[in-house]
Design a protein around this motif. Sequence first.
Motif, mmCIF file in Angstrom:
data_model
loop_
_atom_site.group_PDB
_atom_site.id
_atom_site.type_symbol
_atom_site.label_atom_id
_atom_site.label_comp_id
_atom_site.label_asym_id
_atom_site.label_seq_id
_atom_site.Cartn_x
_atom_site.Cartn_y
_atom_site.Cartn_z
ATOM 1 N N GLN A 98 0.819 -1.213 0.000
ATOM 2 C CA GLN A 98 0.000 0.000 0.000
ATOM 3 C C GLN A 98 0.849 1.256 0.000
ATOM 4 O O GLN A 98 0.574 2.208 -0.733
ATOM 5 C CB GLN A 98 -0.932 -0.001 1.224
ATOM 6 C CG GLN A 98 -1.862 1.211 1.258
ATOM 7 C CD GLN A 98 -3.086 0.969 2.116
ATOM 8 O OE1 GLN A 98 -3.661 -0.116 2.075
ATOM 9 N NE2 GLN A 98 -3.474 1.966 2.880
ATOM 10 N N ALA A 124 -7.148 -3.014 -4.717
ATOM 11 C CA ALA A 124 -8.343 -3.826 -4.945
ATOM 12 C C ALA A 124 -8.621 -3.967 -6.438
ATOM 13 O O ALA A 124 -9.073 -5.023 -6.903
ATOM 14 C CB ALA A 124 -9.548 -3.202 -4.239
ATOM 15 N N GLN A 127 -6.757 -6.672 -7.692
ATOM 16 C CA GLN A 127 -7.063 -7.873 -6.911
ATOM 17 C C GLN A 127 -5.966 -8.227 -5.914
ATOM 18 O O GLN A 127 -5.605 -9.391 -5.742
ATOM 19 C CB GLN A 127 -7.353 -9.050 -7.846
ATOM 20 C CG GLN A 127 -8.552 -8.802 -8.762
ATOM 21 C CD GLN A 127 -8.862 -9.962 -9.684
ATOM 22 O OE1 GLN A 127 -7.957 -10.654 -10.134
ATOM 23 N NE2 GLN A 127 -10.133 -10.185 -9.966
ATOM 24 N N LEU A 128 -5.446 -7.199 -5.235
ATOM 25 C CA LEU A 128 -4.414 -7.425 -4.219
ATOM 26 C C LEU A 128 -4.780 -6.785 -2.884
ATOM 27 O O LEU A 128 -3.897 -6.471 -2.088
ATOM 28 C CB LEU A 128 -3.065 -6.864 -4.702
ATOM 29 C CG LEU A 128 -2.348 -7.643 -5.799
ATOM 30 C CD1 LEU A 128 -1.077 -6.927 -6.215
ATOM 31 C CD2 LEU A 128 -2.019 -9.068 -5.334
ATOM 32 N N GLN A 129 -6.062 -6.608 -2.627
ATOM 33 C CA GLN A 129 -6.457 -5.960 -1.382
ATOM 34 C C GLN A 129 -6.008 -6.751 -0.158
ATOM 35 O O GLN A 129 -5.707 -6.164 0.894
ATOM 36 C CB GLN A 129 -7.968 -5.729 -1.345
ATOM 37 C CG GLN A 129 -8.822 -6.980 -1.478
ATOM 38 C CD GLN A 129 -9.169 -7.296 -2.917
ATOM 39 O OE1 GLN A 129 -8.381 -7.040 -3.832
ATOM 40 N NE2 GLN A 129 -10.368 -7.849 -3.122
ATOM 41 N N GLU A 130 -5.911 -8.078 -0.284
ATOM 42 C CA GLU A 130 -5.494 -8.901 0.852
ATOM 43 C C GLU A 130 -3.987 -8.835 1.098
ATOM 44 O O GLU A 130 -3.511 -9.253 2.151
ATOM 45 C CB GLU A 130 -5.914 -10.361 0.617
ATOM 46 C CG GLU A 130 -7.412 -10.565 0.429
ATOM 47 C CD GLU A 130 -8.205 -10.124 1.646
ATOM 48 O OE1 GLU A 130 -7.693 -10.311 2.772
ATOM 49 O OE2 GLU A 130 -9.324 -9.611 1.464
ATOM 50 N N GLN A 131 -3.239 -8.340 0.121
ATOM 51 C CA GLN A 131 -1.776 -8.269 0.252
ATOM 52 C C GLN A 131 -1.286 -6.848 0.530
ATOM 53 O O GLN A 131 -0.089 -6.583 0.466
ATOM 54 C CB GLN A 131 -1.103 -8.796 -1.026
ATOM 55 C CG GLN A 131 -1.133 -10.303 -1.192
ATOM 56 C CD GLN A 131 -2.479 -10.813 -1.632
ATOM 57 O OE1 GLN A 131 -3.240 -10.103 -2.278
ATOM 58 N NE2 GLN A 131 -2.790 -12.058 -1.302
ATOM 59 N N ARG A 134 1.658 -6.475 2.918
ATOM 60 C CA ARG A 134 2.851 -7.291 2.696
ATOM 61 C C ARG A 134 3.943 -6.485 1.997
ATOM 62 O O ARG A 134 3.671 -5.595 1.204
ATOM 63 C CB ARG A 134 2.507 -8.529 1.869
ATOM 64 C CG ARG A 134 1.594 -9.506 2.600
ATOM 65 C CD ARG A 134 1.439 -10.795 1.818
ATOM 66 N NE ARG A 134 0.590 -11.744 2.532
ATOM 67 C CZ ARG A 134 0.315 -12.966 2.098
ATOM 68 N NH1 ARG A 134 0.819 -13.374 0.929
ATOM 69 N NH2 ARG A 134 -0.461 -13.769 2.795
ATOM 70 N N GLU A 143 2.492 -10.738 -8.334
ATOM 71 C CA GLU A 143 1.886 -9.804 -7.390
ATOM 72 C C GLU A 143 2.669 -8.503 -7.335
ATOM 73 O O GLU A 143 2.082 -7.410 -7.285
ATOM 74 C CB GLU A 143 1.804 -10.447 -6.004
ATOM 75 C CG GLU A 143 0.753 -11.547 -5.911
ATOM 76 C CD GLU A 143 0.821 -12.318 -4.613
ATOM 77 O OE1 GLU A 143 -0.184 -12.940 -4.250
ATOM 78 O OE2 GLU A 143 1.902 -12.313 -3.963
#
Length: 276
Positions: A98, A124, A127-131, A134, A143
């Motif tokens: 982020q 998002a 499609q990387l909102q969960e990462q 990291r 990624e």
Amino acid sequence: MEPILEADDVHVEYGPVHALDGASLAVQPGEWVAVAGPSGSGKSTLLQLFAALDHPTSGQIRFRGQDLGARRVLDDYRRRDIGLVFQLHNLLPHLDAQRNVEVAMFGTHRHRGARRREAAELLAQVQLQEQAGRFPPELSGGERQRVAIARALANRPSVLLADEPTGNLDPDSVANVVDVFRRLHREGLTIVMVTHDRQVAEAADRVVTLERGRILEAGGGAGAGPGGEAGDGDDDGAGDGVGDGTEARHQATPAGLRSRPVGTFGPFGGPRRSEH
């Protein structure tokens, strides 16, 4: 329609080396153009000119009809009008995903809360909102490249320039990155992408081939045709545009473009594409 980005009879010389030798290319708003060709053909040089990271020895690079060479200051163009994605992601390893996206927003007068919110939305979008939390070493190659795409979109550019964005990725990651480009294209973003990969190139509306600094051919990719539908690729006999250079030479001018229906416009200013 006026091209959003245009190279007009561009020559680039480095001593005896002619990196570009009279190249002309017009990119329409909302179009996805793939630039193919062998190593040393001038592909990356052309992209650097479009990014205002270099300047031609002669000829013009125009954005929305204005010669970039006539601008005294190009910082705003580089920051706001274009987004850049490189073969190597160039993420900062000590920042999480982020914050790597937020970095591109510094100097745009957006407060910290707005930067964080927009960075989260962009992650998002790829499609990387969960990462988001990291760090680059904790992400896969695909990624990391998608984080780099999100960063390139941070200032809502009109044009995305990508230099071999899938060059170092495994097949699954290549497919994921190409899917991101397809979604951005449907939203109206103009994309100019350099690639060696035939399948990646065929996802574009149009494929142009460079060899020895000259544009040899312009062909339709799988995404060509009105509204982003697949075309037959045979309009000018150039096939998929990633050929052996035996076809007749010609410049990729607006006259060679397929007509597009008038439709709604996406958030990036180009024609919004319907999904199929």
